[in-house]
Design a protein around this motif. Structure first.
Motif, PDB file in Angstrom:
ATOM      1  N   THR A 259       0.819  -1.218   0.000  1.00 37.23           N
ATOM      2  CA  THR A 259       0.000   0.000   0.000  1.00 37.23           C
ATOM      3  C   THR A 259       0.848   1.262   0.000  1.00 37.23           C
ATOM      4  O   THR A 259       1.795   1.376   0.777  1.00 37.23           O
ATOM      5  CB  THR A 259      -0.922   0.020   1.247  1.00 37.23           C
ATOM      6  OG1 THR A 259      -1.715  -1.169   1.238  1.00 37.23           O
ATOM      7  CG2 THR A 259      -1.845   1.213   1.257  1.00 37.23           C
ATOM      8  N   GLY A 260       0.517   2.195  -0.872  1.00 36.33           N
ATOM      9  CA  GLY A 260       1.115   3.529  -0.863  1.00 36.33           C
ATOM     10  C   GLY A 260       0.156   4.469  -0.163  1.00 36.33           C
ATOM     11  O   GLY A 260      -1.048   4.382  -0.374  1.00 36.33           O
ATOM     12  N   VAL A 275       4.195  -0.956   3.433  1.00 38.05           N
ATOM     13  CA  VAL A 275       3.516   0.337   3.476  1.00 38.05           C
ATOM     14  C   VAL A 275       4.514   1.447   3.151  1.00 38.05           C
ATOM     15  O   VAL A 275       5.569   1.547   3.763  1.00 38.05           O
ATOM     16  CB  VAL A 275       2.904   0.597   4.879  1.00 38.05           C
ATOM     17  CG1 VAL A 275       2.127   1.899   4.880  1.00 38.05           C
ATOM     18  CG2 VAL A 275       2.018  -0.562   5.295  1.00 38.05           C
ATOM     19  N   LEU A 276       4.190   2.269   2.154  1.00 38.99           N
ATOM     20  CA  LEU A 276       5.051   3.390   1.785  1.00 38.99           C
ATOM     21  C   LEU A 276       4.274   4.660   2.047  1.00 38.99           C
ATOM     22  O   LEU A 276       3.213   4.865   1.451  1.00 38.99           O
ATOM     23  CB  LEU A 276       5.383   3.314   0.292  1.00 38.99           C
ATOM     24  CG  LEU A 276       6.049   2.024  -0.152  1.00 38.99           C
ATOM     25  CD1 LEU A 276       5.755   1.740  -1.609  1.00 38.99           C
ATOM     26  CD2 LEU A 276       7.540   2.112   0.096  1.00 38.99           C
ATOM     27  N   VAL A 277       4.767   5.484   2.971  1.00 35.87           N
ATOM     28  CA  VAL A 277       4.018   6.688   3.334  1.00 35.87           C
ATOM     29  C   VAL A 277       4.725   7.926   2.798  1.00 35.87           C
ATOM     30  O   VAL A 277       5.930   8.087   2.955  1.00 35.87           O
ATOM     31  CB  VAL A 277       3.867   6.803   4.875  1.00 35.87           C
ATOM     32  CG1 VAL A 277       3.060   8.042   5.247  1.00 35.87           C
ATOM     33  CG2 VAL A 277       3.200   5.549   5.429  1.00 35.87           C
ATOM     34  N   ARG A 278       3.993   8.785   2.121  1.00 36.60           N
ATOM     35  CA  ARG A 278       4.530  10.057   1.628  1.00 36.60           C
ATOM     36  C   ARG A 278       3.722  11.187   2.259  1.00 36.60           C
ATOM     37  O   ARG A 278       2.514  11.267   2.037  1.00 36.60           O
ATOM     38  CB  ARG A 278       4.391  10.156   0.113  1.00 36.60           C
ATOM     39  CG  ARG A 278       5.014   9.016  -0.638  1.00 36.60           C
ATOM     40  CD  ARG A 278       6.510   9.255  -0.767  1.00 36.60           C
ATOM     41  NE  ARG A 278       7.065   8.385  -1.765  1.00 36.60           N
ATOM     42  CZ  ARG A 278       7.572   7.174  -1.504  1.00 36.60           C
ATOM     43  NH1 ARG A 278       7.577   6.692  -0.278  1.00 36.60           N
ATOM     44  NH2 ARG A 278       8.076   6.452  -2.475  1.00 36.60           N
ATOM     45  N   GLU A 279       4.405  12.032   3.051  1.00 35.17           N
ATOM     46  CA  GLU A 279       3.713  13.118   3.745  1.00 35.17           C
ATOM     47  C   GLU A 279       3.909  14.426   2.986  1.00 35.17           C
ATOM     48  O   GLU A 279       5.045  14.825   2.740  1.00 35.17           O
ATOM     49  CB  GLU A 279       4.253  13.231   5.170  1.00 35.17           C
ATOM     50  CG  GLU A 279       3.912  12.005   6.018  1.00 35.17           C
ATOM     51  CD  GLU A 279       4.712  11.937   7.312  1.00 35.17           C
ATOM     52  OE1 GLU A 279       5.815  12.508   7.384  1.00 35.17           O
ATOM     53  OE2 GLU A 279       4.214  11.285   8.250  1.00 35.17           O
ATOM     54  N   MET A 280       2.824  15.080   2.626  1.00 37.94           N
ATOM     55  CA  MET A 280       2.884  16.355   1.907  1.00 37.94           C
ATOM     56  C   MET A 280       2.740  17.497   2.913  1.00 37.94           C
ATOM     57  O   MET A 280       1.792  17.496   3.700  1.00 37.94           O
ATOM     58  CB  MET A 280       1.745  16.449   0.878  1.00 37.94           C
ATOM     59  CG  MET A 280       1.632  15.251  -0.019  1.00 37.94           C
ATOM     60  SD  MET A 280       3.069  15.070  -1.073  1.00 37.94           S
ATOM     61  CE  MET A 280       2.985  13.317  -1.383  1.00 37.94           C
ATOM     62  N   LYS A 281       3.655  18.456   2.855  1.00 36.05           N
ATOM     63  CA  LYS A 281       3.642  19.535   3.849  1.00 36.05           C
ATOM     64  C   LYS A 281       2.568  20.584   3.544  1.00 36.05           C
ATOM     65  O   LYS A 281       2.168  21.337   4.414  1.00 36.05           O
ATOM     66  CB  LYS A 281       5.006  20.201   3.899  1.00 36.05           C
ATOM     67  CG  LYS A 281       6.044  19.305   4.548  1.00 36.05           C
ATOM     68  CD  LYS A 281       7.350  20.078   4.777  1.00 36.05           C
ATOM     69  CE  LYS A 281       8.487  19.118   5.023  1.00 36.05           C
ATOM     70  NZ  LYS A 281       8.819  18.302   3.823  1.00 36.05           N
ATOM     71  N   VAL A 296       5.611   6.404  -8.926  1.00 36.32           N
ATOM     72  CA  VAL A 296       6.529   5.624  -8.086  1.00 36.32           C
ATOM     73  C   VAL A 296       5.801   4.432  -7.468  1.00 36.32           C
ATOM     74  O   VAL A 296       6.300   3.308  -7.500  1.00 36.32           O
ATOM     75  CB  VAL A 296       7.169   6.521  -6.987  1.00 36.32           C
ATOM     76  CG1 VAL A 296       7.941   5.683  -5.986  1.00 36.32           C
ATOM     77  CG2 VAL A 296       8.064   7.573  -7.614  1.00 36.32           C
ATOM     78  N   PHE A 297       4.611   4.669  -6.937  1.00 40.43           N
ATOM     79  CA  PHE A 297       3.845   3.566  -6.320  1.00 40.43           C
ATOM     80  C   PHE A 297       3.594   2.461  -7.348  1.00 40.43           C
ATOM     81  O   PHE A 297       3.719   1.279  -7.045  1.00 40.43           O
ATOM     82  CB  PHE A 297       2.521   4.061  -5.740  1.00 40.43           C
ATOM     83  CG  PHE A 297       2.645   4.914  -4.487  1.00 40.43           C
ATOM     84  CD1 PHE A 297       3.710   4.745  -3.611  1.00 40.43           C
ATOM     85  CD2 PHE A 297       1.680   5.870  -4.175  1.00 40.43           C
ATOM     86  CE1 PHE A 297       3.825   5.519  -2.449  1.00 40.43           C
ATOM     87  CE2 PHE A 297       1.779   6.649  -3.017  1.00 40.43           C
ATOM     88  CZ  PHE A 297       2.862   6.468  -2.162  1.00 40.43           C
ATOM     89  N   ASP A 303      -0.406  -2.320  -4.734  1.00 34.23           N
ATOM     90  CA  ASP A 303      -1.727  -2.786  -5.153  1.00 34.23           C
ATOM     91  C   ASP A 303      -2.770  -1.706  -4.899  1.00 34.23           C
ATOM     92  O   ASP A 303      -3.797  -1.646  -5.553  1.00 34.23           O
ATOM     93  CB  ASP A 303      -2.145  -4.026  -4.339  1.00 34.23           C
ATOM     94  CG  ASP A 303      -1.084  -5.098  -4.436  1.00 34.23           C
ATOM     95  OD1 ASP A 303      -0.953  -5.667  -5.523  1.00 34.23           O
ATOM     96  OD2 ASP A 303      -0.355  -5.325  -3.440  1.00 34.23           O
ATOM     97  N   ARG A 304      -2.475  -0.864  -3.900  1.00 34.67           N
ATOM     98  CA  ARG A 304      -3.486   0.061  -3.428  1.00 34.67           C
ATOM     99  C   ARG A 304      -2.834   1.374  -3.013  1.00 34.67           C
ATOM    100  O   ARG A 304      -1.721   1.377  -2.479  1.00 34.67           O
ATOM    101  CB  ARG A 304      -4.148  -0.559  -2.201  1.00 34.67           C
ATOM    102  CG  ARG A 304      -5.574  -0.136  -1.988  1.00 34.67           C
ATOM    103  CD  ARG A 304      -6.201  -1.048  -0.971  1.00 34.67           C
ATOM    104  NE  ARG A 304      -5.441  -0.993   0.274  1.00 34.67           N
ATOM    105  CZ  ARG A 304      -6.003  -0.896   1.474  1.00 34.67           C
ATOM    106  NH1 ARG A 304      -7.304  -0.868   1.617  1.00 34.67           N
ATOM    107  NH2 ARG A 304      -5.265  -0.850   2.553  1.00 34.67           N
TER     108      ARG A 304
END
Ligand code: AMP
Ligand code: MG
Length: 332
Positions: A259-260, A275-281, A296-297, A303-304
């Motif tokens: 999951t992204g 789990v890949l977490v991307r935090e947007m400021k 990238v995901f 998958d999701r």
């Protein structure tokens, strides 16, 4: 579709000159802009424009936006009313496309038979040099295969259009990262057909006395005001699910597949290889990185994608609009 040999052109004098030559000969060139990368053809050449639809697999009834290097080039392509002139003065060059009654030079292939044409003057310096070198107005939709997210970097543009376009200019990353705001002028005021890089608030500040209508939706049984509205858009390979802003809960991740996660602001998230977490400021960063993170995901085999839907204000409206389309409106 027949595969083409695609030239990679550097963003230098030689590269822009070669790109201009390809456009004038009726070819297709992928070029950077501040919104997203475009797939361009000579807007005055119906045959060249037909190739855009083929390369993208774009439905024939979805019109193209015409780009010029400079604002003064617009009056040759469309009727510029005083109200239109005020919008042009305030927002062009920039991430806004204006729909105006077209002049006869614009072939029906560009406007899908509509009597109006969408016009834009990009502010990106590389886009300017490319359009100057072309010396003709350039019709260009986003440089993605129809239905997919738009490319916002050279790598994404190349992955989407190698073998489909005659050349790709090696530009930088798109500064805004989402498509232009499309505006049309009606008797009662301005109507936003697609939210984008210029916000509703920005438009209201300039339009003042004139009514600005937020994103126009077709009435039941009515043709959509922008033909593109009726198609699926911006969908990565992974399934996208949204959650309303401020409702983050790590339990949403569950354990099914890779999951992204896209969040607005920092969130406590589980540490896991799946789990890949991307935090947007900020919403600006969210807009700029949205399609690149989708890319990238997908490349990493997610998958999701779980994405925070930002508040509907300012640039957040455009981000929310793309997320709603990408997810098919599905919330967790
Ligand atoms: P794209 O260039 O891929 O961002 O798509 C261009 C968008 O502009 C499509 O959604 C079209 O429906 C819209 N558009 C282009 N020309 C017109 C026009 N003359 N009237 C209304 N919408 C337009
Ligand atoms: Mg597009």
């Amino acid at each position: 579709m027949e595969t083409k040999k695609t030239l990679i052109l550097e963003a230098d004098a030689q590269g822009f000159s070669a790109a201009g030559e390809i456009i004038r000969r009726g070819g297709l060139v992928v070029f950077p802009t501040e919104t997203v990368y475009g797939l361009g053809a000579n807007a005055l050449d119906a045959g060249a424009c037909a190739k855009i639809f083929q390369a993208k697999g774009r439905p024939q009834d979805n019109p193209l936006i015409v780009h010029t290097a400079e604002v003064f080039g617009l009056a040759r392509l469309a009727s510029v009313t005083p109200r239109a002139a005020a919008i042009i003065k305030a927002f062009m060059p920039g991430p806004l496309s204006l729909v105006l009654p077209k002049n006869q030079d614009i072939p029906a292939a560009v406007t899908a038979g509509l009597p109006t044409v969408g016009l834009r003057v990009p502010s990106d310096p590389a886009a300017y040099r490319f359009l100057k070198a072309a010396g003709v107005p350039v019709a260009a939709p986003s440089a993605n295969v129809s239905g997919k997210p738009s490319p916002t970097s050279f790598a994404m543009a190349r992955a989407a259009m190698e073998g489909r376009a005659d050349a790709i200019i090696r530009g930088g990353d798109s500064r805004i990262g989402l498509e232009s705001t499309i505006v049309r002028i009606t008797e009662s005021g301005l109507e936003i057909l697609r939210p984008g890089g210029v916000s509703e608030e920005d438009l209201r500040a300039v339009a003042k006395d004139c009514l600005v209508r937020g994103l126009a939706s077709p009435l039941p049984g009515e043709a959509p005001p922008a033909p593109g509205m009726k198609y699926a858009h911006y969908k990565p390979r992974a399934e996208v699910l949204l959650f309303p802003t401020g409702t983050w809960n790590p339990k949403m991740i569950g354990c099914a597949g890779k999951t992204g996660v896209l969040t607005l602001g920092e969130k406590a998230a589980p540490l896991s290889g799946h789990v890949l977490v991307r935090e947007m400021k900020s919403v600006e960063e969210y807009a700029r990185r949205l399609y690149a993170e989708f890319f990238v995901f997908d490349s990493l085999g997610c998958d999701r994608i779980l994405a925070e839907c930002p508040p509907e204000e300012g640039l957040g409206r455009a981000v929310a609009n793309r997320l709603l389309k990408a997810s098919g409106g599905r919330f967790f």
